[in-house]
Motif scaffolding. Structure first.
Motif, PDB file in Angstrom:
ATOM      1  N   ALA A 257     -12.180   8.770   3.719  1.00 16.46           N
ATOM      2  CA  ALA A 257     -12.817   9.943   3.134  1.00 16.46           C
ATOM      3  C   ALA A 257     -14.059  10.289   3.942  1.00 16.46           C
ATOM      4  O   ALA A 257     -14.764   9.400   4.438  1.00 16.46           O
ATOM      5  CB  ALA A 257     -13.194   9.688   1.668  1.00 16.46           C
ATOM      6  N   GLY A 258     -14.311  11.583   4.073  1.00 16.05           N
ATOM      7  CA  GLY A 258     -15.486  12.040   4.793  1.00 16.05           C
ATOM      8  C   GLY A 258     -15.445  13.542   4.981  1.00 16.05           C
ATOM      9  O   GLY A 258     -14.369  14.160   4.962  1.00 16.05           O
ATOM     10  N   SER A 259     -16.618  14.152   5.127  1.00 17.69           N
ATOM     11  CA  SER A 259     -16.745  15.591   5.377  1.00 17.69           C
ATOM     12  C   SER A 259     -16.065  16.428   4.304  1.00 17.69           C
ATOM     13  O   SER A 259     -15.526  17.505   4.581  1.00 17.69           O
ATOM     14  CB  SER A 259     -16.182  15.960   6.767  1.00 17.69           C
ATOM     15  OG  SER A 259     -16.891  15.289   7.786  1.00 17.69           O
ATOM     16  N   GLY A 260     -16.081  15.920   3.068  1.00 18.93           N
ATOM     17  CA  GLY A 260     -15.504  16.674   1.967  1.00 18.93           C
ATOM     18  C   GLY A 260     -13.997  16.601   1.858  1.00 18.93           C
ATOM     19  O   GLY A 260     -13.390  17.375   1.108  1.00 18.93           O
ATOM     20  N   TRP A 261     -13.369  15.633   2.554  1.00 17.90           N
ATOM     21  CA  TRP A 261     -11.913  15.458   2.508  1.00 17.90           C
ATOM     22  C   TRP A 261     -11.591  13.992   2.283  1.00 17.90           C
ATOM     23  O   TRP A 261     -12.399  13.112   2.593  1.00 17.90           O
ATOM     24  CB  TRP A 261     -11.255  15.936   3.809  1.00 17.90           C
ATOM     25  CG  TRP A 261     -11.292  17.413   3.987  1.00 17.90           C
ATOM     26  CD1 TRP A 261     -12.308  18.146   4.532  1.00 17.90           C
ATOM     27  CD2 TRP A 261     -10.284  18.338   3.606  1.00 17.90           C
ATOM     28  NE1 TRP A 261     -11.987  19.484   4.506  1.00 17.90           N
ATOM     29  CE2 TRP A 261     -10.758  19.633   3.952  1.00 17.90           C
ATOM     30  CE3 TRP A 261      -9.042  18.225   3.000  1.00 17.90           C
ATOM     31  CZ2 TRP A 261     -10.016  20.784   3.706  1.00 17.90           C
ATOM     32  CZ3 TRP A 261      -8.294  19.361   2.768  1.00 17.90           C
ATOM     33  CH2 TRP A 261      -8.788  20.629   3.117  1.00 17.90           C
ATOM     34  N   ALA A 262     -10.407  13.729   1.754  1.00 22.40           N
ATOM     35  CA  ALA A 262      -9.945  12.359   1.557  1.00 22.40           C
ATOM     36  C   ALA A 262      -8.446  12.291   1.805  1.00 22.40           C
ATOM     37  O   ALA A 262      -7.714  13.266   1.574  1.00 22.40           O
ATOM     38  CB  ALA A 262     -10.264  11.868   0.146  1.00 22.40           C
ATOM     39  N   ILE A 263      -8.002  11.127   2.273  1.00 21.75           N
ATOM     40  CA  ILE A 263      -6.578  10.851   2.471  1.00 21.75           C
ATOM     41  C   ILE A 263      -6.177   9.775   1.486  1.00 21.75           C
ATOM     42  O   ILE A 263      -6.677   8.648   1.547  1.00 21.75           O
ATOM     43  CB  ILE A 263      -6.284  10.378   3.903  1.00 21.75           C
ATOM     44  CG1 ILE A 263      -6.747  11.418   4.929  1.00 21.75           C
ATOM     45  CG2 ILE A 263      -4.798  10.078   4.075  1.00 21.75           C
ATOM     46  CD1 ILE A 263      -6.708  10.906   6.361  1.00 21.75           C
ATOM     47  N   ASP A 264      -5.279  10.115   0.569  1.00 24.32           N
ATOM     48  CA  ASP A 264      -4.783   9.161  -0.429  1.00 24.32           C
ATOM     49  C   ASP A 264      -3.325   8.824  -0.156  1.00 24.32           C
ATOM     50  O   ASP A 264      -2.514   9.723   0.130  1.00 24.32           O
ATOM     51  CB  ASP A 264      -4.899   9.740  -1.845  1.00 24.32           C
ATOM     52  CG  ASP A 264      -6.256   9.460  -2.471  1.00 24.32           C
ATOM     53  OD1 ASP A 264      -7.156   8.991  -1.749  1.00 24.32           O
ATOM     54  OD2 ASP A 264      -6.417   9.727  -3.672  1.00 24.32           O
ATOM     55  N   ASP A 265      -2.995   7.548  -0.257  1.00 23.56           N
ATOM     56  CA  ASP A 265      -1.611   7.089  -0.176  1.00 23.56           C
ATOM     57  C   ASP A 265      -1.166   6.606  -1.548  1.00 23.56           C
ATOM     58  O   ASP A 265      -1.934   5.930  -2.252  1.00 23.56           O
ATOM     59  CB  ASP A 265      -1.459   5.948   0.832  1.00 23.56           C
ATOM     60  CG  ASP A 265      -1.420   6.437   2.269  1.00 23.56           C
ATOM     61  OD1 ASP A 265      -1.413   7.659   2.472  1.00 23.56           O
ATOM     62  OD2 ASP A 265      -1.411   5.592   3.181  1.00 23.56           O
TER      63      ASP A 265
ATOM     64  N   VAL B  28       7.171   6.718  -1.331  1.00 21.80           N
ATOM     65  CA  VAL B  28       5.814   6.616  -0.791  1.00 21.80           C
ATOM     66  C   VAL B  28       5.328   8.032  -0.549  1.00 21.80           C
ATOM     67  O   VAL B  28       6.115   8.944  -0.257  1.00 21.80           O
ATOM     68  CB  VAL B  28       5.765   5.788   0.510  1.00 21.80           C
ATOM     69  CG1 VAL B  28       6.113   4.338   0.234  1.00 21.80           C
ATOM     70  CG2 VAL B  28       6.700   6.372   1.561  1.00 21.80           C
ATOM     71  N   ALA B  29       4.033   8.248  -0.676  1.00 18.95           N
ATOM     72  CA  ALA B  29       3.483   9.595  -0.552  1.00 18.95           C
ATOM     73  C   ALA B  29       2.114   9.536   0.100  1.00 18.95           C
ATOM     74  O   ALA B  29       1.413   8.520   0.042  1.00 18.95           O
ATOM     75  CB  ALA B  29       3.390  10.273  -1.921  1.00 18.95           C
ATOM     76  N   ARG B  30       1.737  10.645   0.710  1.00 18.02           N
ATOM     77  CA  ARG B  30       0.389  10.805   1.262  1.00 18.02           C
ATOM     78  C   ARG B  30      -0.084  12.206   0.932  1.00 18.02           C
ATOM     79  O   ARG B  30       0.702  13.158   0.981  1.00 18.02           O
ATOM     80  CB  ARG B  30       0.371  10.553   2.772  1.00 18.02           C
ATOM     81  CG  ARG B  30      -0.955  10.893   3.447  1.00 18.02           C
ATOM     82  CD  ARG B  30      -1.076  10.286   4.821  1.00 18.02           C
ATOM     83  NE  ARG B  30      -1.334   8.851   4.740  1.00 18.02           N
ATOM     84  CZ  ARG B  30      -1.690   8.102   5.791  1.00 18.02           C
ATOM     85  NH1 ARG B  30      -1.822   8.658   6.980  1.00 18.02           N
ATOM     86  NH2 ARG B  30      -1.915   6.811   5.647  1.00 18.02           N
ATOM     87  N   GLN B  31      -1.353  12.320   0.585  1.00 18.79           N
ATOM     88  CA  GLN B  31      -1.893  13.631   0.288  1.00 18.79           C
ATOM     89  C   GLN B  31      -3.272  13.829   0.896  1.00 18.79           C
ATOM     90  O   GLN B  31      -4.046  12.875   1.030  1.00 18.79           O
ATOM     91  CB  GLN B  31      -1.941  13.892  -1.216  1.00 18.79           C
ATOM     92  CG  GLN B  31      -2.695  12.905  -2.050  1.00 18.79           C
ATOM     93  CD  GLN B  31      -2.613  13.224  -3.535  1.00 18.79           C
ATOM     94  OE1 GLN B  31      -3.095  14.260  -3.984  1.00 18.79           O
ATOM     95  NE2 GLN B  31      -1.986  12.345  -4.295  1.00 18.79           N
ATOM     96  N   ALA B  32      -3.550  15.072   1.265  1.00 21.37           N
ATOM     97  CA  ALA B  32      -4.876  15.479   1.716  1.00 21.37           C
ATOM     98  C   ALA B  32      -5.593  16.107   0.530  1.00 21.37           C
ATOM     99  O   ALA B  32      -5.052  17.004  -0.123  1.00 21.37           O
ATOM    100  CB  ALA B  32      -4.767  16.477   2.867  1.00 21.37           C
ATOM    101  N   ARG B  33      -6.807  15.625   0.242  1.00 16.75           N
ATOM    102  CA  ARG B  33      -7.538  16.084  -0.929  1.00 16.75           C
ATOM    103  C   ARG B  33      -8.888  16.650  -0.508  1.00 16.75           C
ATOM    104  O   ARG B  33      -9.504  16.195   0.459  1.00 16.75           O
ATOM    105  CB  ARG B  33      -7.765  14.943  -1.919  1.00 16.75           C
ATOM    106  CG  ARG B  33      -6.536  14.113  -2.225  1.00 16.75           C
ATOM    107  CD  ARG B  33      -6.786  13.129  -3.337  1.00 16.75           C
ATOM    108  NE  ARG B  33      -6.558  13.743  -4.628  1.00 16.75           N
ATOM    109  CZ  ARG B  33      -5.857  13.184  -5.620  1.00 16.75           C
ATOM    110  NH1 ARG B  33      -5.317  11.986  -5.437  1.00 16.75           N
ATOM    111  NH2 ARG B  33      -5.693  13.786  -6.763  1.00 16.75           N
ATOM    112  N   VAL B  34      -9.343  17.623  -1.288  1.00 14.01           N
ATOM    113  CA  VAL B  34     -10.681  18.179  -1.126  1.00 14.01           C
ATOM    114  C   VAL B  34     -11.611  17.460  -2.103  1.00 14.01           C
ATOM    115  O   VAL B  34     -11.327  17.396  -3.296  1.00 14.01           O
ATOM    116  CB  VAL B  34     -10.687  19.697  -1.414  1.00 14.01           C
ATOM    117  CG1 VAL B  34     -12.094  20.254  -1.263  1.00 14.01           C
ATOM    118  CG2 VAL B  34      -9.715  20.420  -0.488  1.00 14.01           C
TER     119      VAL B  34
END
Length: 264
Positions: free
Chosen positions: A213-221, A234-240
């Motif tokens: 996470a950084g710069s207002g974004w996060a990567i969740d698995d 399995v999944a991956r998402q880009a979050r604000v």
């Protein structure tokens, strides 16, 4: 869209993606392809309870696989776009790279009640944390692991599994003590062949963790297993990651209050 599946600013992203998958799968079935292998959904704007006008194209359809592209609009405004991959089973090697962690059974894990203002859709599922890591508990790691089952008893087909990949709070909540909006901008789900034999019933073990996470974004698995330990997806998402001053649930002005009820 079912208003029971409401999240911070609109319909729950996993539920939206699952609903879209059902419609797109019907199109894939028309060309003779049925099992879903992957689904990618870009969330362009919050989805409300109005109908989604869905446009589906099939740019590639062979004997064993088909790719479908889709866009969704509400009152002419684009709200989502993405693609789905469908493919028949075929002979091939087997390998299990994400085995289910050893945790207590659902019966031995106390239920978790999320505040209604934090996640209205949570009334549609039962959550039982499988570790001591809890949302808004100020822990050291951004990871949550819980048993989950649907209140309506639905089987764990591909659509239900899509919802489960997004059903736990954002993994950063395990480190925070104050909630804030962390909406999903993009969600990609990969399904395993465990669903080819039919949809499992009952509980699923779901893990979500933030990889960065950084710069207002996060990567969740996210990972979803059946109650007997089979890997389902399995999944991956880009979050604000928004600040606590950004829009809150409810009327958009009132901050979330209240605690978490973790007990029998």
């Amino acid at each position: 869209m079912d208003p029971l599946w409401w999240s911070w600013e609109g319909a729950h992203g996993g539920h939206v993606a699952a609903t879209v998958l059902a419609a797109v799968r019907d199109r894939a079935a028309a060309v003779g392809i049925r099992p879903a292998r992957a689904l990618t959904t870009h969330f362009l704007a919050p989805v409300d309870a109005r109908p989604i006008a869905l446009s589906v194209a099939v740019p590639s359809a062979g004997r064993r696989a088909a790719t479908c592209a889709f866009t969704g609009h509400q009152d002419g405004k684009p709200v989502l776009a993405g693609s789905a991959l469908f493919g028949q089973a075929r002979p091939g090697p087997s390998y299990e790279g994400k085995t289910a962690p050893e945790v207590p059974s659902p019966a031995d894990c106390p239920p978790l009640d999320l505040p209604a203002g934090l996640a209205p859709f949570a009334e549609q599922v039962e959550l039982r944390p499988a570790t001591e890591d809890l949302p808004l508990a100020g822990g050291e790691k951004a990871e949550l692991l819980a048993w989950v089952r649907f209140a309506d008893g639905r089987p764990l087909d591909a659509g239900a599994v899509v919802t489960l990949t997004d059903v736990l709070p954002p993994a950063l909540y395990a480190r925070w003590r104050t909630p804030r909006p962390v909406p999903t901008a993009e969600l990609t789900v990969h399904f395993t062949d465990a669903l080819d034999a039919g949809a499992p019933e009952g509980w699923a073990l779901v893990r979500i963790r933030t990889e960065q996470a950084g710069s207002g974004w996060a990567i969740d698995d996210s990972t979803v297993w059946s109650v007997d330990g089979r890997l389902l997806a399995v999944a991956r998402q880009a979050r604000v990651v928004r600040s606590t001053q950004d829009q809150e649930p409810g009327d958009g002005r009132t901050a979330v209050s209240g605690g978490l009820n973790h007990g029998n």
